[in-house]
Design a protein around this motif. Sequence first.
Motif, PDB file in Angstrom:
ATOM      1  N   THR A 109      -3.614 -19.277 -12.527  1.00  0.00           N
ATOM      2  CA  THR A 109      -4.394 -18.310 -11.750  1.00  0.00           C
ATOM      3  C   THR A 109      -5.400 -17.593 -12.636  1.00  0.00           C
ATOM      4  O   THR A 109      -5.160 -17.366 -13.826  1.00  0.00           O
ATOM      5  CB  THR A 109      -3.482 -17.266 -11.087  1.00  0.00           C
ATOM      6  OG1 THR A 109      -2.671 -16.635 -12.091  1.00  0.00           O
ATOM      7  CG2 THR A 109      -2.566 -17.915 -10.058  1.00  0.00           C
ATOM      8  N   ASP A 110      -6.528 -17.241 -12.045  1.00  0.00           N
ATOM      9  CA  ASP A 110      -7.487 -16.393 -12.744  1.00  0.00           C
ATOM     10  C   ASP A 110      -6.872 -15.020 -12.940  1.00  0.00           C
ATOM     11  O   ASP A 110      -6.286 -14.461 -12.012  1.00  0.00           O
ATOM     12  CB  ASP A 110      -8.776 -16.250 -11.923  1.00  0.00           C
ATOM     13  CG  ASP A 110      -9.580 -17.535 -11.865  1.00  0.00           C
ATOM     14  OD1 ASP A 110      -9.313 -18.429 -12.688  1.00  0.00           O
ATOM     15  OD2 ASP A 110     -10.462 -17.640 -10.992  1.00  0.00           O
ATOM     16  N   ALA A 114      -7.359 -13.108  -7.750  1.00  0.00           N
ATOM     17  CA  ALA A 114      -6.119 -13.724  -7.265  1.00  0.00           C
ATOM     18  C   ALA A 114      -6.420 -15.064  -6.609  1.00  0.00           C
ATOM     19  O   ALA A 114      -6.327 -15.243  -5.389  1.00  0.00           O
ATOM     20  CB  ALA A 114      -5.416 -12.788  -6.292  1.00  0.00           C
ATOM     21  N   VAL A 115      -6.804 -16.032  -7.442  1.00  0.00           N
ATOM     22  CA  VAL A 115      -7.115 -17.385  -6.996  1.00  0.00           C
ATOM     23  C   VAL A 115      -6.398 -18.354  -7.916  1.00  0.00           C
ATOM     24  O   VAL A 115      -6.445 -18.213  -9.146  1.00  0.00           O
ATOM     25  CB  VAL A 115      -8.633 -17.659  -7.041  1.00  0.00           C
ATOM     26  CG1 VAL A 115      -8.934 -19.112  -6.700  1.00  0.00           C
ATOM     27  CG2 VAL A 115      -9.373 -16.732  -6.103  1.00  0.00           C
ATOM     28  N   ALA A 116      -5.700 -19.351  -7.341  1.00  0.00           N
ATOM     29  CA  ALA A 116      -5.069 -20.395  -8.129  1.00  0.00           C
ATOM     30  C   ALA A 116      -6.028 -21.567  -8.279  1.00  0.00           C
ATOM     31  O   ALA A 116      -6.776 -21.899  -7.352  1.00  0.00           O
ATOM     32  CB  ALA A 116      -3.772 -20.847  -7.474  1.00  0.00           C
ATOM     33  N   ARG A 117      -6.014 -22.185  -9.458  1.00  0.00           N
ATOM     34  CA  ARG A 117      -6.874 -23.332  -9.726  1.00  0.00           C
ATOM     35  C   ARG A 117      -6.065 -24.402 -10.451  1.00  0.00           C
ATOM     36  O   ARG A 117      -5.115 -24.110 -11.169  1.00  0.00           O
ATOM     37  CB  ARG A 117      -8.057 -22.942 -10.617  1.00  0.00           C
ATOM     38  CG  ARG A 117      -8.931 -21.812 -10.083  1.00  0.00           C
ATOM     39  CD  ARG A 117     -10.052 -21.503 -11.072  1.00  0.00           C
ATOM     40  NE  ARG A 117     -10.728 -20.249 -10.755  1.00  0.00           N
ATOM     41  CZ  ARG A 117     -11.777 -20.152  -9.956  1.00  0.00           C
ATOM     42  NH1 ARG A 117     -12.266 -21.248  -9.401  1.00  0.00           N
ATOM     43  NH2 ARG A 117     -12.343 -18.982  -9.711  1.00  0.00           N
ATOM     44  N   ARG A 164      -8.967 -25.382  -5.860  1.00  0.00           N
ATOM     45  CA  ARG A 164      -8.664 -23.955  -5.923  1.00  0.00           C
ATOM     46  C   ARG A 164      -8.141 -23.509  -4.559  1.00  0.00           C
ATOM     47  O   ARG A 164      -8.414 -24.132  -3.538  1.00  0.00           O
ATOM     48  CB  ARG A 164      -9.891 -23.135  -6.311  1.00  0.00           C
ATOM     49  CG  ARG A 164     -10.940 -23.049  -5.221  1.00  0.00           C
ATOM     50  CD  ARG A 164     -12.042 -22.074  -5.555  1.00  0.00           C
ATOM     51  NE  ARG A 164     -12.885 -22.522  -6.657  1.00  0.00           N
ATOM     52  CZ  ARG A 164     -13.895 -21.821  -7.122  1.00  0.00           C
ATOM     53  NH1 ARG A 164     -14.181 -20.627  -6.608  1.00  0.00           N
ATOM     54  NH2 ARG A 164     -14.651 -22.283  -8.106  1.00  0.00           N
ATOM     55  N   THR A 165      -7.394 -22.412  -4.554  1.00  0.00           N
ATOM     56  CA  THR A 165      -6.897 -21.838  -3.311  1.00  0.00           C
ATOM     57  C   THR A 165      -7.853 -20.762  -2.811  1.00  0.00           C
ATOM     58  O   THR A 165      -8.735 -20.306  -3.536  1.00  0.00           O
ATOM     59  CB  THR A 165      -5.505 -21.211  -3.502  1.00  0.00           C
ATOM     60  OG1 THR A 165      -5.616 -20.122  -4.449  1.00  0.00           O
ATOM     61  CG2 THR A 165      -4.495 -22.233  -4.017  1.00  0.00           C
ATOM     62  N   ILE A 217      -1.087 -13.780  -6.419  1.00  0.00           N
ATOM     63  CA  ILE A 217      -0.584 -15.150  -6.408  1.00  0.00           C
ATOM     64  C   ILE A 217      -0.101 -15.512  -7.801  1.00  0.00           C
ATOM     65  O   ILE A 217      -0.735 -15.164  -8.809  1.00  0.00           O
ATOM     66  CB  ILE A 217      -1.657 -16.143  -5.919  1.00  0.00           C
ATOM     67  CG1 ILE A 217      -1.056 -17.553  -5.769  1.00  0.00           C
ATOM     68  CG2 ILE A 217      -2.865 -16.145  -6.829  1.00  0.00           C
ATOM     69  CD1 ILE A 217      -1.962 -18.512  -5.019  1.00  0.00           C
ATOM     70  N   THR A 218       1.046 -16.182  -7.866  1.00  0.00           N
ATOM     71  CA  THR A 218       1.633 -16.632  -9.129  1.00  0.00           C
ATOM     72  C   THR A 218       2.026 -18.093  -8.994  1.00  0.00           C
ATOM     73  O   THR A 218       2.654 -18.482  -8.003  1.00  0.00           O
ATOM     74  CB  THR A 218       2.872 -15.800  -9.493  1.00  0.00           C
ATOM     75  OG1 THR A 218       2.495 -14.425  -9.630  1.00  0.00           O
ATOM     76  CG2 THR A 218       3.487 -16.276 -10.804  1.00  0.00           C
ATOM     77  N   ALA A 222       3.772 -21.671  -5.376  1.00  0.00           N
ATOM     78  CA  ALA A 222       2.830 -20.546  -5.333  1.00  0.00           C
ATOM     79  C   ALA A 222       3.497 -19.416  -4.572  1.00  0.00           C
ATOM     80  O   ALA A 222       3.893 -19.591  -3.416  1.00  0.00           O
ATOM     81  CB  ALA A 222       1.533 -20.951  -4.653  1.00  0.00           C
TER      82      ALA A 222
END
Length: 335
Positions: free
Chosen positions: A155-156, A160-163, A175-176, A182-183, A194
């Motif tokens: 995640t960044d 709060a974005v997963a990549r 990416r989400t 988000i973890t 996630a």
Amino acid sequence: MDRLEIVDITSGMVTGTLRPAHQPALSPSTQDPFVGGNPAQPPILAGTGVQRSVVTAFAATAPGKGTTPPRPVIEILAVDAGTGREAHRIEIEPSDDSQHKLTRKHPVVIGASGPVVIAQVGTDTVAVNLDDRREIWRRPDFALGAVAGNVAVGTDTKAAVARALAIESGAERWRTEPAATITIKPGSPKIVTATGASQGRKQFFRLLDAATGRVLDESTATSSTAYNITCLHDGRSVTICQDQRQDWTGAFDDSGKWLWELPDKEANRIAPTVTTTWHGAVYGRTTNGPVILDARTGEDRETAPGLTPWLVNEHTAVASPPDASGGVKLYRATG
């Protein structure tokens, strides 16, 4: 962490010790290693076939020379898995946030694909090629959660974005949508978990296909366990998840299908505290003592095994003695 020890599993004797080439930066002499939890992490296996290496990372301080002051470095150490001898030692730069002594963190090698190892270095995710002995890419402000297949997922830290990043190049694969939190954590060799909360603050727990980011399951999205779940793959085909704070345990297979969960009020069954899992067996304990569950069905396989192991393979188990004498002992596997 300031050393890597090689232990003979048959005798428990330490047969070798490898240390950073430079002065350890985060050894007990410079800071309490247990502030905020134990920072030590197990090394990972990298490479293919017979060319397998055990890989770990050290934070160190290279000495000054002349008018050049001492400088922080990260040492990536690869040890031949067969002989225990040093294979490679690669120096890389720490992340910007870890330059200052008070904010430096232990680097952690998270996973590998072939000769490429992926590590968390401060707030950076870094890829190092063991064959080329060099850093091949770096992603600043990226919290690495898991390495699955040929992607590194995280995640960044500023959004709060997963990549998912391609291991060979660092290029983004998917990416989400943005969330409130988000973890990303490991699931199976091809699935990541996630957890967090949507922007509407609804908690979620999702199984994501690591290659595509596709949601495979979110049937437990309303569970109050969402934030604290951790998972272990059994090395065969089942992943066991648990949340000790909520006394919840469940399992899904390699397709992302949930197989079972505990507690089960209708069956009058409680959830165990899981310590490890291996090839179809789930090891743990309840208030009744040690127990072994079947990984695919969740049913009790043994209700009085005598031990609750922390580590298991086809030959041995490492566990605390049942007489509560303290420490850990090695036990031979049976059956």
